[in-house]
Design a protein around this motif. Structure first.
Motif, mmCIF file in Angstrom:
data_model
loop_
_atom_site.group_PDB
_atom_site.id
_atom_site.type_symbol
_atom_site.label_atom_id
_atom_site.label_comp_id
_atom_site.label_asym_id
_atom_site.label_seq_id
_atom_site.Cartn_x
_atom_site.Cartn_y
_atom_site.Cartn_z
ATOM 1 N N LEU A 1 -2.382 -6.076 -4.897
ATOM 2 C CA LEU A 1 -3.433 -6.259 -3.897
ATOM 3 C C LEU A 1 -4.341 -7.443 -4.215
ATOM 4 N N TYR B 1 -0.499 -1.261 -6.382
ATOM 5 C CA TYR B 1 -1.868 -1.719 -6.196
ATOM 6 C C TYR B 1 -2.193 -3.004 -6.962
ATOM 7 N N ARG B 2 -1.449 -3.300 -8.022
ATOM 8 C CA ARG B 2 -1.726 -4.530 -8.770
ATOM 9 C C ARG B 2 -1.442 -5.771 -7.924
ATOM 10 N N TRP C 1 0.821 -1.209 0.000
ATOM 11 C CA TRP C 1 0.000 0.000 0.000
ATOM 12 C C TRP C 1 0.856 1.260 0.000
ATOM 13 N N ARG D 1 2.352 1.908 -3.235
ATOM 14 C CA ARG D 1 1.346 2.099 -4.284
ATOM 15 C C ARG D 1 1.453 1.044 -5.381
#
Length: 402
Positions: free
Chosen positions: A156, A153-154, A148, A151
């Motif tokens: 996640l 995010y892929r 997080w 960043r």
């Protein structure tokens, strides 16, 4: 915290904060401790289960022997492998410092406490369940907070799958219904499709480029990944809901087709002389076979448990062995090559998986087939401890931290 927010996670700071014994290479990076733990529990767990099933003993198991075996292959073996890979890979993805020293020991002890509770705390089943369920949220937090802040995010999607795994484990503890464990096996295949779908074509392409071969033949078609993962996740949902029949069969066949089409684009035939690569390709072959057997089982054409062993002993065992052997050399600064005898480990784990599926299909006598596959499986992971244990407990050969 993000790497730039504090220096408390630097190797020097961790060394100052940790007792002297926790500065050893074993505690320098998560893959070292957790891969050794995964191999140890794999080597011990399967033959121990066969012994308990046939001879009895260990009256304090938190579950009946069959369910205990299924659960510990996931919460014990698989989760240790996931922790070793994920907490190591997240550092590469995000640039974050690794969980190391005393913090790593604390996370590992939480995993170990779950294994001890499920094995010896049968008279306190609720306490055993709580202890067992505590590990995955901590693992997801340690990886997720780094993802997080960076960043990324892929990544996640992995956190979502881990959350799904935890929910299924919770539902199993609440109900005792084995279909939740079966759904967890499908989710293990989903993780192979996610992680293997990234690293296998990339490693294959890099290997071919380094040798001046045609790496353009390694093709990945972007839309196949979300479609294939979506189909596999729908299979997991149906299995979790204990919905059987034609719909599950069709979805499983569709998931197998998408996985095989992706694999076909990775030019597997070009890396046939590189064991560290073809073992990862074969892990995907096992996933395809597992989904096909799941479909056929819905029409009663094969034994109903054969797909579980194809995805478990086959896909999980092969892929985890492949990843652990690759990381063990690459992340300790060594040349990317198998040590002498390393190819035998692959032969043992592949043969063990094959024999276990054949036994489930009824093509081998049950008792002798189970004992033989368990023995070969145990030898494979005991061999990992023998060959790779010294690498994982010594400093990197290039002098770098980790």
């Amino acid at each position: 915290m993000a790497p730039s927010d504090s220096t408390s996670d630097t190797p020097d700071a961790q060394a100052r904060q940790s007792p002297r014994g926790l500065q050893a290479p074993l505690f320098a990076f998560p893959f070292r401790l957790f891969f050794l733990s995964a191999a140890l529990i794999a080597a011990v767990l399967v033959p121990l289960w066969v012994f308990l099933l046939t001879r009895g003993g260990l009256d304090n198991l938190a579950l009946p022997p069959m369910l205990w075996h299924q659960h510990e292959m996931l919460a014990g073996f698989l989760n240790a492998a996931i922790a070793g890979f994920l907490l190591t890979a997240v550092c590469n993805w995000t640039g974050a410092r690794p969980v190391a020293g005393g913090r790593l020991l604390a996370v590992w002890l939480l995993w170990l406490a779950g294994r001890l509770a499920m094995t010896f705390a049968g008279t306190w089943p609720m306490a055993a369940s709580v202890i067992d369920l505590a590990f995955m949220p901590v693992l997801a937090w340690l990886a997720g907070i780094r993802i997080w802040h960076a960043r990324q995010y892929r990544q996640l999607v992995l956190m979502m799958v881990l959350a799904f795994c935890w929910v299924l484990d919770l539902l199993f503890h609440l109900s005792g219904s084995p279909h939740y464990l079966h759904a967890l096996v499908v989710l293990a295949a989903v993780l192979i499709l996610i992680i293997g779908g990234r690293i296998t074509p990339a490693f294959t392409r890099n290997w071919l480029q380094a040798r001046g071969r045609d790496s353009a033949r390694v093709r990945t078609i972007p839309w196949m990944t979300p479609v294939g993962l979506g189909l596999a996740l729908m299979v997991a949902v149906l299995v979790a809901l204990d919905i059987k029949g034609t719909l599950l069969a069709v979805l499983a066949l569709a998931a197998a087709l998408m996985a095989s089409l992706r694999l076909a684009g990775w030019s597997s035939w070009q890396i046939r002389d590189e064991p560290l690569l073809w073992i990862l390709h074969l892990g995907h072959v096992w996933v395809v076979l597992g989904f096909v057997l799941l479909a056929l089982a819905q029409w009663h054409w094969v034994a109903p448990t054969s797909w579980l062993h194809a995805l478990g002993a086959g896909a999980m065992g092969t892929t985890i062995m492949g990843v652990m052997t690759r990381v063990a050399v690459g992340h300790t600064g060594r040349a990317m090559a198998l040590p002498p005898g390393g190819i035998l480990l692959y032969a043992l784990v592949l043969t063990a998986g094959g024999l276990r599926v054949l036994t489930a299909l009824g093509w081998l006598p049950w008792l002798s087939g189970v004992w033989l596959s368990a023995g070969l499986w145990s030898l494979a992971f005991a061999g990992f401890l023998l060959l790779y244990g010294p690498l994982l407990t010594r400093p990197r050969v290039d002098g770098k931290p980790g």
